[in-house]
Design an enzyme around this catalytic site. Structure first.
Site, mmCIF file in Angstrom:
data_model
loop_
_atom_site.group_PDB
_atom_site.id
_atom_site.type_symbol
_atom_site.label_atom_id
_atom_site.label_comp_id
_atom_site.label_asym_id
_atom_site.label_seq_id
_atom_site.Cartn_x
_atom_site.Cartn_y
_atom_site.Cartn_z
ATOM 1 N N ASN A 3 72.858 -42.387 -30.922
ATOM 2 C CA ASN A 3 74.022 -41.487 -30.975
ATOM 3 C C ASN A 3 74.684 -41.532 -29.601
ATOM 4 O O ASN A 3 74.172 -40.939 -28.650
ATOM 5 C CB ASN A 3 73.530 -40.067 -31.317
ATOM 6 C CG ASN A 3 74.629 -39.026 -31.198
ATOM 7 O OD1 ASN A 3 75.808 -39.358 -31.084
ATOM 8 N ND2 ASN A 3 74.241 -37.757 -31.212
ATOM 9 N N LYS A 17 77.445 -40.217 -28.709
ATOM 10 C CA LYS A 17 78.235 -39.022 -28.396
ATOM 11 C C LYS A 17 79.610 -39.466 -27.862
ATOM 12 O O LYS A 17 80.129 -40.478 -28.312
ATOM 13 C CB LYS A 17 77.467 -38.114 -27.437
ATOM 14 C CG LYS A 17 76.028 -37.860 -27.945
ATOM 15 C CD LYS A 17 75.297 -36.792 -27.207
ATOM 16 C CE LYS A 17 73.911 -36.612 -27.838
ATOM 17 N NZ LYS A 17 73.157 -35.528 -27.268
ATOM 18 N N HIS A 73 75.242 -32.178 -36.228
ATOM 19 C CA HIS A 73 74.575 -32.235 -34.927
ATOM 20 C C HIS A 73 74.758 -30.890 -34.229
ATOM 21 O O HIS A 73 75.808 -30.246 -34.378
ATOM 22 C CB HIS A 73 75.168 -33.379 -34.093
ATOM 23 C CG HIS A 73 74.395 -33.635 -32.842
ATOM 24 N ND1 HIS A 73 74.514 -32.842 -31.730
ATOM 25 C CD2 HIS A 73 73.458 -34.569 -32.543
ATOM 26 C CE1 HIS A 73 73.686 -33.290 -30.791
ATOM 27 N NE2 HIS A 73 73.035 -34.343 -31.262
ATOM 28 N N GLU A 95 75.519 -30.168 -31.329
ATOM 29 C CA GLU A 95 76.712 -30.087 -30.477
ATOM 30 C C GLU A 95 77.954 -29.789 -31.318
ATOM 31 O O GLU A 95 78.852 -29.074 -30.867
ATOM 32 C CB GLU A 95 76.860 -31.387 -29.667
ATOM 33 C CG GLU A 95 75.794 -31.439 -28.565
ATOM 34 C CD GLU A 95 75.390 -32.831 -28.133
ATOM 35 O OE1 GLU A 95 76.064 -33.813 -28.495
ATOM 36 O OE2 GLU A 95 74.360 -32.930 -27.430
ATOM 37 N N GLU A 126 66.039 -32.017 -34.607
ATOM 38 C CA GLU A 126 66.389 -32.071 -33.188
ATOM 39 C C GLU A 126 66.339 -30.660 -32.606
ATOM 40 O O GLU A 126 67.319 -29.900 -32.716
ATOM 41 C CB GLU A 126 67.807 -32.625 -33.007
ATOM 42 C CG GLU A 126 67.975 -34.041 -33.493
ATOM 43 C CD GLU A 126 69.114 -34.742 -32.770
ATOM 44 O OE1 GLU A 126 68.858 -35.760 -32.135
ATOM 45 O OE2 GLU A 126 70.250 -34.236 -32.816
ATOM 46 N N GLY A 156 68.942 -33.812 -24.410
ATOM 47 C CA GLY A 156 69.520 -34.080 -23.092
ATOM 48 C C GLY A 156 68.838 -33.375 -21.944
ATOM 49 O O GLY A 156 69.381 -33.316 -20.838
ATOM 50 N N SER A 209 65.601 -36.104 -26.333
ATOM 51 C CA SER A 209 64.952 -36.713 -25.159
ATOM 52 C C SER A 209 63.942 -37.797 -25.512
ATOM 53 O O SER A 209 62.904 -37.920 -24.856
ATOM 54 C CB SER A 209 64.314 -35.632 -24.277
ATOM 55 O OG SER A 209 65.315 -34.788 -23.733
HETATM 56 P P1 PGA Z 1 69.155 -37.091 -26.214
HETATM 57 O O1 PGA Z 1 70.108 -36.687 -27.429
HETATM 58 O O2 PGA Z 1 68.307 -38.261 -26.663
HETATM 59 O O3 PGA Z 1 70.081 -37.464 -25.099
HETATM 60 O O4 PGA Z 1 68.304 -35.894 -25.905
HETATM 61 C C1 PGA Z 1 69.646 -36.716 -28.761
HETATM 62 C C2 PGA Z 1 70.726 -36.275 -29.700
HETATM 63 O O5 PGA Z 1 71.471 -35.346 -29.372
HETATM 64 O O6 PGA Z 1 70.883 -36.843 -30.803
#
Ligand code: PGA
Length: 256
Positions: A8, A10, A93, A95, A160, A166, A205
């Site tokens: 992903n 983003k 997601h 976000e 998640e 992140g 992460s």
């Molecule tokens: P990350 O993000 O691996 O940077 O923690 C995962 C995600 O949001 O899908």
């Protein structure tokens, strides 16, 4: 079932980044025994899909609108991203739930639109840190699954935990196992055999250093990778750390 390692990106990535990733994946993908997917920004879907044509690597979108067309400034629909080369779409997601106020009901409508538009949805669920501290994680995920997944859902679920995205922090192996077991039970109760076979990704992460341990946990069917998917070397290292489906690798003795 083969594991799925999904990247992903983003709101990251240039055309140059996409073409660089395509070259690296084109060279490496044939020797990797899991399914690979990159979800770049919508602006890069077409270029990445063309650059990966003829490889086993798929391309997906990070969102789609619940309608096919209309007066929705700034949005893209499932048929549009499908035409651009996407075969998958990430939905709900955290976000998007946080930045755009997406509700379970909206994610449900988007999952229906995705399926009608020929996309396989990856529906994200997961608790916030506050909810975990309160011991509410299974109640939150149960509610998200119940309200976000349509009746005939035939996609992938990504667990998640919001606090792991992140941050460099991940749940313990025992906590991942407990949540994936819980999600499996929910999916099995609702969808029967299809629910028992549905892939449940872990996201938050995932890095080369922790991928093997996370991907070996029962009911973890792959990973949704954010930051580490921007590096071809890291993304491929995570894919190689997944349990490899040897039967699907090219036979080295073929043709001899
Ligand atoms: P990350 O993000 O691996 O940077 O923690 C995962 C995600 O949001 O899908």
């Amino acid at each position: 079932m083969r594991q799925l390692i999904a990247g992903n990106w983003k709101m990251n990535g240039t055309l140059g980044d996409a073409l660089h990733m395509a070259v690296a994946l084109r060279q490496a993908a044939g020797a990797i025994g899991c399914d690979l997917l990159i979800c770049p920004p919508a602006t890069l879907l077409q270029a990445l899909a063309s650059a990966l044509a003829g490889t086993p690597v798929s391309v997906g979108a990070q969102d789609c609108h619940q309608m096919n067309s209309g007066a929705h400034t700034g949005d893209v629909s499932a048929p549009m991203v499908r035409e651009a080369g996407a075969r998958w779409v990430i939905l709900g997601h955290s976000e998007r739930r946080a930045d755009h106020g997406e509700t379970d009901a909206l994610v449900h409508a988007k999952a229906d639109a995705a399926a009608s538009g020929g996309l396989t949805p990856i529906v994200c669920v997961g608790e916030t840190e506050r909810e975990r501290l309160d011991g509410a994680q299974t109640a939150v995920v149960r509610r998200q699954l119940a309200a976000s997944l349509p009746e005939n859902f035939a996609g992938v679920v990504a667990y998640e935990p919001v606090w792991a995205i992140g941050t460099g922090r991940t749940p313990s192996g025992a906590d991942v196992a407990a949540m994936h077991g819980f999600i499996r039970a929910e999916l099995s109760a609702r969808f029967g055999a299809a629910g028992r076979a549905m892939r449940i990704l872990y996201g938050g992460s995932v890095k080369p250093a922790n991928a093997a341990a996370l991907l070996a946990i029962a009911d973890v069917g792959g990973a949704l990778v954010g930051g580490a998917s921007l590096s071809a070397a890291d993304f491929l290292a995570i894919a190689r750390a997944a349990p490899q489906d040897q039967a699907s690798l090219p036979n080295p003795n073929a043709g001899r």
